[in-house]
Design a protein around this motif. Structure first.
Motif, PDB file in Angstrom:
ATOM      1  N   GLN A  81      11.533  15.065  -2.648  1.00 41.26           N
ATOM      2  CA  GLN A  81      10.208  14.956  -2.920  1.00 41.26           C
ATOM      3  C   GLN A  81       9.511  13.797  -2.388  1.00 41.26           C
ATOM      4  OE1 GLN A  81       8.582  17.634  -4.936  1.00 41.26           O
ATOM      5  NE2 GLN A  81      10.731  18.470  -4.223  1.00 41.26           N
ATOM      6  N   ALA A  82       8.197  13.931  -2.035  1.00 44.09           N
ATOM      7  CA  ALA A  82       7.665  12.612  -1.550  1.00 44.09           C
ATOM      8  C   ALA A  82       7.192  11.728  -2.600  1.00 44.09           C
ATOM      9  CB  ALA A  82       6.211  13.244  -1.034  1.00 44.09           C
ATOM     10  N   GLN A  83       7.197  10.585  -2.405  1.00 45.06           N
ATOM     11  CA  GLN A  83       7.235   9.456  -3.330  1.00 45.06           C
ATOM     12  C   GLN A  83       5.698   8.753  -3.202  1.00 45.06           C
ATOM     13  OE1 GLN A  83      10.990   7.493  -2.645  1.00 45.06           O
ATOM     14  NE2 GLN A  83      11.310   7.709  -4.824  1.00 45.06           N
ATOM     15  N   GLU A  84       5.221   7.906  -3.890  1.00 47.34           N
ATOM     16  CA  GLU A  84       4.178   6.951  -3.734  1.00 47.34           C
ATOM     17  C   GLU A  84       4.270   5.946  -2.656  1.00 47.34           C
ATOM     18  OE1 GLU A  84       0.993   7.532  -5.287  1.00 47.34           O
ATOM     19  OE2 GLU A  84       2.049   9.225  -5.846  1.00 47.34           O
ATOM     20  N   PRO A  85       3.326   5.611  -1.830  1.00 43.19           N
ATOM     21  CA  PRO A  85       3.681   4.543  -0.748  1.00 43.19           C
ATOM     22  C   PRO A  85       4.186   3.399  -1.207  1.00 43.19           C
ATOM     23  CG  PRO A  85       1.465   5.591  -0.649  1.00 43.19           C
ATOM     24  CD  PRO A  85       2.018   6.177  -1.765  1.00 43.19           C
ATOM     25  N   ASP A  86       5.292   2.996  -0.331  1.00 43.97           N
ATOM     26  CA  ASP A  86       5.834   1.678  -0.842  1.00 43.97           C
ATOM     27  C   ASP A  86       5.512   0.556   0.300  1.00 43.97           C
ATOM     28  OD1 ASP A  86       7.127   2.723   1.383  1.00 43.97           O
ATOM     29  OD2 ASP A  86       9.409   2.125   0.550  1.00 43.97           O
ATOM     30  N   GLN A  87       4.353   0.812   1.188  1.00 41.59           N
ATOM     31  CA  GLN A  87       4.094  -0.210   2.268  1.00 41.59           C
ATOM     32  C   GLN A  87       2.625   0.000   2.592  1.00 41.59           C
ATOM     33  OE1 GLN A  87       7.957  -0.333   5.362  1.00 41.59           O
ATOM     34  NE2 GLN A  87       6.376   0.751   6.006  1.00 41.59           N
ATOM     35  N   LEU A  88       2.086  -0.941   2.919  1.00 44.14           N
ATOM     36  CA  LEU A  88       0.847  -1.254   3.153  1.00 44.14           C
ATOM     37  C   LEU A  88       0.882  -1.627   4.909  1.00 44.14           C
ATOM     38  CD1 LEU A  88      -2.310  -1.211   2.024  1.00 44.14           C
ATOM     39  CD2 LEU A  88      -2.062  -3.505   1.964  1.00 44.14           C
ATOM     40  N   ASP A 118      -3.927 -12.479  -2.442  1.00 39.96           N
ATOM     41  CA  ASP A 118      -3.623 -11.154  -3.510  1.00 39.96           C
ATOM     42  C   ASP A 118      -2.432 -11.055  -3.965  1.00 39.96           C
ATOM     43  OD1 ASP A 118      -6.120 -10.812  -3.466  1.00 39.96           O
ATOM     44  OD2 ASP A 118      -6.136  -8.859  -2.214  1.00 39.96           O
ATOM     45  N   GLY A 119      -1.471 -12.007  -3.487  1.00 36.20           N
ATOM     46  CA  GLY A 119       0.112 -11.998  -3.805  1.00 36.20           C
ATOM     47  C   GLY A 119       0.900 -10.980  -3.179  1.00 36.20           C
ATOM     48  N   LEU A 120       0.438 -10.733  -2.032  1.00 38.29           N
ATOM     49  CA  LEU A 120       1.274  -9.658  -0.936  1.00 38.29           C
ATOM     50  C   LEU A 120       1.838 -10.451   0.275  1.00 38.29           C
ATOM     51  CD1 LEU A 120      -1.247  -6.571  -1.180  1.00 38.29           C
ATOM     52  CD2 LEU A 120       1.015  -7.005  -2.370  1.00 38.29           C
ATOM     53  N   ARG A 121       3.005 -10.304   0.558  1.00 35.18           N
ATOM     54  CA  ARG A 121       3.547 -11.094   1.677  1.00 35.18           C
ATOM     55  C   ARG A 121       3.586 -10.145   2.772  1.00 35.18           C
ATOM     56  NH1 ARG A 121       8.887 -11.454   3.798  1.00 35.18           N
ATOM     57  NH2 ARG A 121       9.483  -9.707   2.542  1.00 35.18           N
ATOM     58  N   ALA A 122       2.950 -10.653   4.070  1.00 33.50           N
ATOM     59  CA  ALA A 122       2.493 -10.023   5.039  1.00 33.50           C
ATOM     60  C   ALA A 122       3.696 -10.047   6.164  1.00 33.50           C
ATOM     61  CB  ALA A 122       1.203 -10.427   5.912  1.00 33.50           C
ATOM     62  N   ARG A 123       4.252  -9.007   6.934  1.00 36.99           N
ATOM     63  CA  ARG A 123       4.971  -9.240   7.914  1.00 36.99           C
ATOM     64  C   ARG A 123       4.590  -8.400   9.200  1.00 36.99           C
ATOM     65  NH1 ARG A 123       7.055  -6.209   3.989  1.00 36.99           N
ATOM     66  NH2 ARG A 123       7.527  -3.993   5.550  1.00 36.99           N
ATOM     67  N   PRO A 124       4.488  -9.401  10.363  1.00 36.39           N
ATOM     68  CA  PRO A 124       3.853  -8.988  11.610  1.00 36.39           C
ATOM     69  C   PRO A 124       4.788  -8.206  12.677  1.00 36.39           C
ATOM     70  CG  PRO A 124       4.325 -11.327  11.742  1.00 36.39           C
ATOM     71  CD  PRO A 124       4.883 -10.719  10.374  1.00 36.39           C
ATOM     72  N   LEU A 168       0.386  -5.274  10.883  1.00 36.04           N
ATOM     73  CA  LEU A 168       0.880  -6.232   9.791  1.00 36.04           C
ATOM     74  C   LEU A 168       1.121  -5.302   8.773  1.00 36.04           C
ATOM     75  CD1 LEU A 168       0.537  -9.294   9.992  1.00 36.04           C
ATOM     76  CD2 LEU A 168      -1.525  -8.996   8.740  1.00 36.04           C
ATOM     77  N   TYR A 169       2.446  -5.521   8.078  1.00 33.07           N
ATOM     78  CA  TYR A 169       2.937  -4.738   6.826  1.00 33.07           C
ATOM     79  C   TYR A 169       2.961  -5.831   5.567  1.00 33.07           C
ATOM     80  CZ  TYR A 169       4.309  -1.049   9.733  1.00 33.07           C
ATOM     81  OH  TYR A 169       4.585   0.147  10.786  1.00 33.07           O
ATOM     82  N   ALA A 170       2.911  -5.002   4.490  1.00 35.10           N
ATOM     83  CA  ALA A 170       3.059  -5.659   3.185  1.00 35.10           C
ATOM     84  C   ALA A 170       3.720  -4.740   2.475  1.00 35.10           C
ATOM     85  CB  ALA A 170       2.121  -6.367   2.616  1.00 35.10           C
ATOM     86  N   ASP A 171       4.997  -5.085   1.532  1.00 37.44           N
ATOM     87  CA  ASP A 171       5.352  -4.280   0.815  1.00 37.44           C
ATOM     88  C   ASP A 171       4.096  -3.938  -0.507  1.00 37.44           C
ATOM     89  OD1 ASP A 171       7.939  -4.350   1.684  1.00 37.44           O
ATOM     90  OD2 ASP A 171       8.500  -5.954   0.308  1.00 37.44           O
ATOM     91  N   TRP A 172       4.178  -2.696  -1.031  1.00 33.59           N
ATOM     92  CA  TRP A 172       3.090  -2.227  -1.806  1.00 33.59           C
ATOM     93  C   TRP A 172       3.471  -1.897  -3.285  1.00 33.59           C
ATOM     94  CZ3 TRP A 172      -1.511  -3.009  -1.829  1.00 33.59           C
ATOM     95  CH2 TRP A 172      -2.638  -1.950  -2.672  1.00 33.59           C
ATOM     96  N   ASP A 173       2.579  -2.284  -3.930  1.00 29.95           N
ATOM     97  CA  ASP A 173       3.110  -2.342  -5.455  1.00 29.95           C
ATOM     98  C   ASP A 173       2.328  -1.063  -6.259  1.00 29.95           C
ATOM     99  OD1 ASP A 173       0.730  -3.536  -5.613  1.00 29.95           O
ATOM    100  OD2 ASP A 173       1.196  -5.446  -6.264  1.00 29.95           O
ATOM    101  N   GLY A 174       1.590  -0.492  -5.523  1.00 31.04           N
ATOM    102  CA  GLY A 174       0.781   0.579  -6.257  1.00 31.04           C
ATOM    103  C   GLY A 174      -0.461   0.209  -7.046  1.00 31.04           C
ATOM    104  N   LEU A 179      13.941  -9.650  11.569  1.00 28.57           N
ATOM    105  CA  LEU A 179      12.772 -10.342  10.960  1.00 28.57           C
ATOM    106  C   LEU A 179      11.995  -9.760  10.097  1.00 28.57           C
ATOM    107  CD1 LEU A 179      11.903 -12.056  14.257  1.00 28.57           C
ATOM    108  CD2 LEU A 179      12.999 -13.234  12.363  1.00 28.57           C
ATOM    109  N   PHE A 180      12.136  -8.196  10.340  1.00 27.77           N
ATOM    110  CA  PHE A 180      11.078  -7.363   9.372  1.00 27.77           C
ATOM    111  C   PHE A 180      11.751  -7.471   7.769  1.00 27.77           C
ATOM    112  CE2 PHE A 180       7.912  -3.909   9.250  1.00 27.77           C
ATOM    113  CZ  PHE A 180       6.778  -4.764   9.727  1.00 27.77           C
ATOM    114  N   SER A 181      12.862  -7.683   7.784  1.00 27.80           N
ATOM    115  CA  SER A 181      13.326  -7.481   6.177  1.00 27.80           C
ATOM    116  C   SER A 181      13.206  -8.890   5.667  1.00 27.80           C
ATOM    117  CB  SER A 181      14.745  -7.312   6.130  1.00 27.80           C
ATOM    118  OG  SER A 181      15.717  -8.267   6.910  1.00 27.80           O
TER     119      SER A 181
END
Length: 291
Positions: free
Chosen positions: A131-138, A167-173, A183-189, A287-289
């Motif tokens: 089942q598809a879940q909600e996005p966990d990445q931005l 906004d409290g989000l940690r970016a990963r390049p 550029l990614y960030a973990d997404w909290d919904g 590095l991406f983790s």
């Protein structure tokens, strides 16, 4: 067509045409593609885990015809995990697609043997039940309009990092492995991700009109960096970290240190091939983790 039976983590595979050159400019063969994906697997697989796979295949190399493949073909081994998911508005008039989900080395090698050079995944995962879940990445895809290059993308990435941190989000390049970066960030919904990403892109466009654009209009992109927020649409995919790209050289979508982004002055500084990336992982790990 020469075939070579192999066993990978207990799975029987048949590899073919290992000496076929897939990157003619540098003589990089299918065997080398398989070797790269086998060696990079420990850091790549966690970023594919649970994510429905779209591949871009180049059976005759990067100079030949290519095609995207979402549906796992009928000859896919039974042990490859699949997730049957709805695809509203499919261009092929399908209600559902059986996506492969790459979670182990045999599956990764299987796709490398199909000359699936590029691995693309969405910003969401499926459950063990499919089942598809909600996005966990931005994700923000930074695409330079010539004469802008990845150097200008780095400058925009630093601006985005600042807003995300606020906004409290940690970016990963990472590089795209082509001409831009992501550029990614973990997404909290906290919101619908496309809406949030679009608002950030438009904010930075207003503040930096000579440098940034948030719309797809090509005629307006000359010398600017497009912040493509639309990659957060659940139907879209982005090239996975550590995936090869179909360029003249076997470049890789490569996670970066922020110091590399901050100090980038020429595009060549952020071009990494398969061999380079294996060395980087040996030195830095994934590095991406932890960026």
């Amino acid at each position: 067509m020469k075939k070579v039976p192999v066993k990978v983590d207990g799975r029987e595979l048949v590899l073919s045409n290992l000496d076929k050159v897939l990157y003619p400019e540098v003589g990089f063969t299918k065997a080398e593609v398989i070797d790269y994906y086998s060696r990079i697997a420990p850091v790549l697989l966690p970023h594919l885990d649970g994510r429905p796979l779209t591949v871009k295949r180049y059976p005759n190399g990067v100079d030949g015809k290519s095609f995207f493949e979402k549906n796992a073909p009928s000859h896919t081994p039974s042990w490859v995990r699949r997730a049957r998911l709805p695809v509203p508005g499919s261009t092929k008039d399908r209600d559902t697609i059986d996506f492969a989900v790459v979670e182990d080395l045999p599956t990764l090698v299987y796709y490398a043997n199909l000359a699936a050079l590029e691995l693309h995944v969405p910003q969401w995962r499926v459950t063990k039940g499919g089942q598809a879940q909600e996005p966990d990445q931005l994700v923000f895809d930074l695409d330079p309009g010539a004469p802008a290059t990845i150097v200008e993308c780095c400058q925009v990435a630093l601006l985005l990092r600042e807003v995300l941190e606020h906004d409290g989000l940690r970016a990963r390049p990472k590089t795209s492995g082509s001409k831009g970066m992501q550029l990614y960030a973990d997404w909290d919904g906290r919101a619908e991700p496309s809406v949030y990403a679009k608002a950030l892109a438009q904010l930075l466009e207003r503040e930096h009109r000579g440098k940034i654009i948030s719309t797809m209009t090509r005629s307006a992109r000359t010398g600017k960096v497009l912040i493509d927020w639309s990659q957060n649409n659940p139907a879209k995919t982005t090239v996975a970290p550590y995936s090869l790209r179909a360029r003249q050289q076997p470049t890789v979508s490569t996670p970066l240190l922020w110091t590399e982004v901050e100090s980038c002055r020429t595009p060549d500084e952020l071009v990494f091939t398969a061999a380079d990336v294996l060395e980087r992982v040996e030195e830095h790990g994934d590095l991406f983790s932890r960026a």
